[in-house]
Design a protein around this motif. Structure first.
Motif, PDB file in Angstrom:
ATOM      1  N   MET A 169       0.799  -1.232   0.000  1.00  0.00           N
ATOM      2  CA  MET A 169       0.000   0.000   0.000  1.00  0.00           C
ATOM      3  C   MET A 169       0.831   1.281   0.000  1.00  0.00           C
ATOM      4  O   MET A 169       0.249   2.365   0.086  1.00  0.00           O
ATOM      5  N   GLN A 170       2.165   1.193  -0.129  1.00  0.00           N
ATOM      6  CA  GLN A 170       2.979   2.404  -0.032  1.00  0.00           C
ATOM      7  C   GLN A 170       3.639   2.766  -1.369  1.00  0.00           C
ATOM      8  O   GLN A 170       4.064   1.900  -2.121  1.00  0.00           O
ATOM      9  N   TRP A 171       3.741   4.077  -1.601  1.00  0.00           N
ATOM     10  CA  TRP A 171       4.402   4.595  -2.799  1.00  0.00           C
ATOM     11  C   TRP A 171       5.336   5.738  -2.372  1.00  0.00           C
ATOM     12  O   TRP A 171       4.924   6.654  -1.658  1.00  0.00           O
ATOM     13  N   GLY A 172       6.588   5.658  -2.790  1.00  0.00           N
ATOM     14  CA  GLY A 172       7.558   6.689  -2.451  1.00  0.00           C
ATOM     15  C   GLY A 172       7.268   7.991  -3.177  1.00  0.00           C
ATOM     16  O   GLY A 172       7.149   8.014  -4.407  1.00  0.00           O
ATOM     17  N   THR A 173       7.180   9.082  -2.421  1.00  0.00           N
ATOM     18  CA  THR A 173       6.799  10.366  -3.019  1.00  0.00           C
ATOM     19  C   THR A 173       7.932  11.008  -3.816  1.00  0.00           C
ATOM     20  O   THR A 173       7.693  11.969  -4.555  1.00  0.00           O
ATOM     21  N   GLU A 174       9.159  10.498  -3.682  1.00  0.00           N
ATOM     22  CA  GLU A 174      10.275  11.048  -4.443  1.00  0.00           C
ATOM     23  C   GLU A 174      10.722  10.123  -5.571  1.00  0.00           C
ATOM     24  O   GLU A 174      11.794  10.311  -6.159  1.00  0.00           O
ATOM     25  N   THR A 175       9.890   9.125  -5.878  1.00  0.00           N
ATOM     26  CA  THR A 175      10.207   8.243  -6.993  1.00  0.00           C
ATOM     27  C   THR A 175       9.755   8.879  -8.308  1.00  0.00           C
ATOM     28  O   THR A 175       8.857   9.727  -8.339  1.00  0.00           O
ATOM     29  N   GLU A 176      10.370   8.441  -9.381  1.00  0.00           N
ATOM     30  CA  GLU A 176       9.981   8.936 -10.708  1.00  0.00           C
ATOM     31  C   GLU A 176       8.559   8.519 -11.053  1.00  0.00           C
ATOM     32  O   GLU A 176       7.788   9.282 -11.638  1.00  0.00           O
ATOM     33  N   SER A 177       8.183   7.293 -10.649  1.00  0.00           N
ATOM     34  CA  SER A 177       6.857   6.776 -10.986  1.00  0.00           C
ATOM     35  C   SER A 177       5.743   7.521 -10.256  1.00  0.00           C
ATOM     36  O   SER A 177       4.597   7.545 -10.731  1.00  0.00           O
ATOM     37  N   TRP A 178       6.030   8.125  -9.096  1.00  0.00           N
ATOM     38  CA  TRP A 178       5.010   8.882  -8.358  1.00  0.00           C
ATOM     39  C   TRP A 178       4.424   9.980  -9.224  1.00  0.00           C
ATOM     40  O   TRP A 178       3.205  10.183  -9.277  1.00  0.00           O
ATOM     41  N   GLN A 179       5.296  10.686  -9.903  1.00  0.00           N
ATOM     42  CA  GLN A 179       4.850  11.762 -10.796  1.00  0.00           C
ATOM     43  C   GLN A 179       4.337  11.207 -12.118  1.00  0.00           C
ATOM     44  O   GLN A 179       3.270  11.600 -12.604  1.00  0.00           O
ATOM     45  N   LYS A 180       5.075  10.282 -12.693  1.00  0.00           N
ATOM     46  CA  LYS A 180       4.760   9.768 -14.027  1.00  0.00           C
ATOM     47  C   LYS A 180       3.406   9.084 -14.078  1.00  0.00           C
ATOM     48  O   LYS A 180       2.667   9.214 -15.066  1.00  0.00           O
ATOM     49  N   GLU A 181       3.048   8.352 -13.029  1.00  0.00           N
ATOM     50  CA  GLU A 181       1.789   7.592 -13.024  1.00  0.00           C
ATOM     51  C   GLU A 181       0.683   8.310 -12.263  1.00  0.00           C
ATOM     52  O   GLU A 181      -0.373   7.722 -12.003  1.00  0.00           O
TER      53      GLU A 181
END
Length: 763
Positions: free
Chosen positions: A387-399
């Motif tokens: 259930m967790q997503w890193g807010t500084e990952t590239e995919s956070w913005q891209k997806e």
């Protein structure tokens, strides 16, 4: 004449005074609306509905202080544009009650100040259960109209008397208890002194026991919610040492509905015994629920390779640090070893999720290592937070992940920084969105089918959250949509499983509500000292006492070396020697953790295993291997058995050296937080098999031998009056003695660090 008149006057005055006093008593009596069933008696104020007393009929013991603050029986939070508006009983100008029958009271509050809708009213129905010291409490809020309810706190049981020698037992994950909870609460810093547990979530079942440990009586509080709606249970303490129990209920905000009435009731009652008594009482109800009848383990849906696991190895890093040590462990044990694998992924732990692929050692190396281990019978599940997503990952913005994250009542995300070394945060994704279910399913599909793993460990699985994002397509706020959607997620994942391959799903924590969805549950409180230190709570097998035969549980932080450091974390915090041995002074902590796991019916686990430990820490590794072999000879008890109270026996205590050290706890560079704690040296657990035989698991961590004298009445365990007794060790079962006329006497010497199962067989 005057004398006669004076005497008549005195007599008349005396009579008038007598009848006045009698009238006062009658008025006082009439102030209470009371119900009783021969077991308990509940009384409420006739003018306000305030809860006045809760007595046991047999001895008139009142669980309430005679002088206690008057507190509302309920509170309602309304969500308004300006914030939260709260009303309680005092806001009602009208109150009346109806004694529906001898065991049922209906309390109604209406004509509220500040609420324009005259149809708005609150109804509480309190009903005693026939022939049991239990009562059910149900609330209904009617005439809601345009109001939006975010929370209903009911019941609120305030002014609970100090029971003396108090213990508080809570099914926080596998279970914990604390002595003198008022003292523990008083030490909490801040204005509010509160213990609170979320359900479904870290509170694994809906029952709390507050009891007197010496007199063996207590207050039983629970809910009979068979659909796992979101709620919080709490105990709070105010400045006057006033203890209050509350249940906070979270309805879905439904603008079309004019009524909120939970589909479940709160349970308030008394009991004679301790936390085991309370667990047994709750088990009567829990075993009849859908999650028990649909348990994957109970229905034979868990893979045989999972059920036959003799030992788990929990290692981190690349395959050479995980699968190779597992092969070594399996060769020594000569029984099935499975792998619980962290830090295999290409991203940094606790900040780079869900960018797991490719693995950090590369695709081909990973697959080759996985296949090599499987040829030797070693199955591996890999870590993936569900259930967790890193807010500084590239995919956070891209997806555009933010759109599908959990939002609180103010529209904020649930963001938390777990990683103390990188200080990068993770944000909780909403299980109610199809986007996240599809995303996690695709990740699991890739792990299992492309990278050939034997399954996925779904971190933070047994959690639930409130989400107020109207765009997600689920009911806004509370309800039980989180669990329903988790069920849909596991169904999606399993639809991708390959045929004819043992594949399974495990999850963090344990919970009754997740029994139909997960194959195995990680339960770490057998080693809670390593992450919590000496925090005043002791682990207990509360969940096992209720649901052991419905769930496969495993896990342990138990380690003989310093926990590893992720190679993708900042180098400046890395320990100089990442595989340094812990000091031998902590040896008994390791043994204690393994002993708890054994007698509580968990699949044993060792963390951070390396092959050199067999020679550097021979005593500890030999103990672990022996424990796994004994357990493997008693699976009918320790895997499938039903929990029973252990027979009384004399045990010993010792003050042990403890280390508080995990991947984060106690680590600033390479420091270890150490403390001392008094612990038992002999551990026991009693388990009833399906064929009505009893197994008593015993594990000593003592350096000395101990005489075991058990005197058991066969009726206490539902055994036949005649039979025989065996002792199960790593080589199998050995006959000890026979018994007859229901009197079972077992006398033998438990050798230093001996592990065994006393088996009582009916004839």
């Amino acid at each position: 004449m005057k004398t006669i008149k004076n005497r008549i006057y005195i007599v008349l005055c005396s009579c008038m005074l007598f009848f006045c006093l009698l009238g006062c008593d009658n008025i006082k009596i009439k102030q209470s609306a009371t119900v009783e069933n021969g077991k308990i008696e509940l009384s409420f104020d006739k003018n306000s509905g305030a809860f006045q007393s809760f007595k046991t009929v047999s001895n008139s013991y009142d669980f309430f202080d005679s002088i206690k603050p008057t507190e509302s029986l309920w509170k309602i939070d309304f969500l308004q544009t300006s914030g939260i508006k709260t009303i309680e009983m005092a806001a009602a100008s009208g109150f009346h009650f109806l004694k529906q029958d001898a065991h049922t009271l209906v309390l109604t509050w209406d004509n509220f100040k500040g609420i324009d809708n005259k149809k708005f009213k609150v109804i509480a129905t309190v009903k005693l259960i026939e022939n049991k010291p239990l009562s059910t409490w149900k609330i209904s809020v009617e005439g809601i109209n345009d109001e939006k309810i975010s929370r209903v706190v009911f019941p609120i049981i305030s002014g609970i008397k100090d029971l003396g020698d108090e213990n508080l037992a809570v099914p926080y994950w596998i279970g914990v208890k604390t002595k003198n909870p008022r003292n523990s609460l008083s030490k909490i810093k801040g204005k509010e002194k509160k213990y609170e547990w979320q359900y479904p979530g870290r509170m694994s079942l809906q029952c709390i026991a507050l009891y007197n440990d010496s007199e063996k009586f207590g207050l039983y509080t629970a809910c009979n919610d068979s659909l796992a709606y979101r709620k919080d249970f709490s105990y709070t303490l105010d400045g006057s040492n006033n203890l209050t129990y509350k249940v906070s209920n979270y309805p879905s905000i439904d603008e079309k509905s004019d009524i909120y009435s939970p589909k479940y009731e709160a349970i308030i009652g008394s009991f004679k015994g301790d936390w085991i008594t309370a667990a047994e009482q709750y088990r009567e109800w829990g075993a009849k629920q859908k999650w028990s009848s649909e348990s994957r383990f109970k229905n034979g849906l868990t893979p045989k390779s999972l059920e036959e696991t003799a030992l788990w190895e929990w290692n981190r890093g690349k395959s050479i640090n995980v699968l190779e040590p597992a092969k070594n462990l399996k060769q020594k044990l000569n029984l099935p070893v499975n792998v619980f694998w962290h830090w295999w992924h290409g991203c940094s732990y606790d900040d780079g999720f869900p960018e797991y692929f490719p693995p950090r050692e590369g695709k081909e190396s990973f697959i080759t290592a996985m296949r090599s281990a499987q040829k030797e019978g070693i199955k591996s599940i890999v870590y993936m937070n569900q259930m967790q997503w890193g807010t500084e990952t590239e995919s956070w913005q891209k997806e555009n992940a933010l759109a599908y994250a959990v939002k609180d009542i103010n529209g904020n995300t649930n963001t938390h920084t777990y990683n103390i070394f990188t200080n990068k945060s993770l944000t909780t994704m909403c299980m109610g969105t199809q986007f996240w279910k599809d995303k996690y399913t695709s990740l699991s599909d890739e792990a299992i089918n492309t990278y050939q793993t034997n399954g996925v460990y779904m971190d933070q699985a047994c959690f639930s959250f409130l989400c107020y994002d109207k765009t997600h397509g689920h009911p806004v706020g509370g309800g039980n949509y989180w669990l329903k959607n988790f069920g849909k997620l596991t169904e999606q994942i399993r639809s991708k499983f390959p045929d004819n391959k043992d594949v399974f799903l495990a999850g963090e924590g344990v919970s009754e509500a997740w029994l139909p969805y997960l194959d195995a549950f990680l339960t770490l409180q057998v080693s809670m000292e390593r992450y919590a230190g000496d925090n005043g709570w002791e682990p207990i097998p509360f969940f096992q006492a209720v649901y052991h035969q419905y769930a496969i549980t495993y896990g342990n932080y138990s380690s003989l070396i310093v926990p590893p450091y992720d190679e993708l974390w900042p180098k400046e915090y890395a320990p100089k020697n990442p595989l340094a041995l812990l000091d031998e002074s902590y040896s008994k902590q390791f043994l204690m953790e393994q002993a708890r796991s054994f007698v509580w019916g968990l699949q044993p686990t060792i963390s951070n295993y390396q092959s050199f430990l067999a020679s550097k820490r021979t005593k500890e590794i030999d103990y672990l291997l022996k424990l796994a072999r004994v357990r493997n000879n008693g699976l009918k008890y320790l895997l499938r058995g039903k929990f029973f109270r252990s027979p009384k026996m004399i045990t010993k205590e010792e003050t042990l050296d403890m280390s508080r050290l995990s991947i984060y706890a106690g680590k600033t560079g390479n420091t270890v937080t150490a403390f001392k704690k008094t612990a038992d040296l002999i551990y026991s657990g009693a388990w009833k098999s399906d064929d009505n035989q009893l197994g008593i698991a015993l594990a000593s961590i003592s350096d000395d031998s101990c005489q075991v004298d058990l005197n058991i009445n066969s009726d206490d365990y539902g055994l036949s009056p005649n039979g025989r007794v065996n002792i199960i060790n790593e080589n199998g079962a050995k006959f000890i003695t026979t018994y007859e006329d229901g009197k079972i006497a077992i006398n033998f010497t438990l050798q230093p660090r001996q592990i065994c199962i006393i088996e009582i067989i009916n004839e």
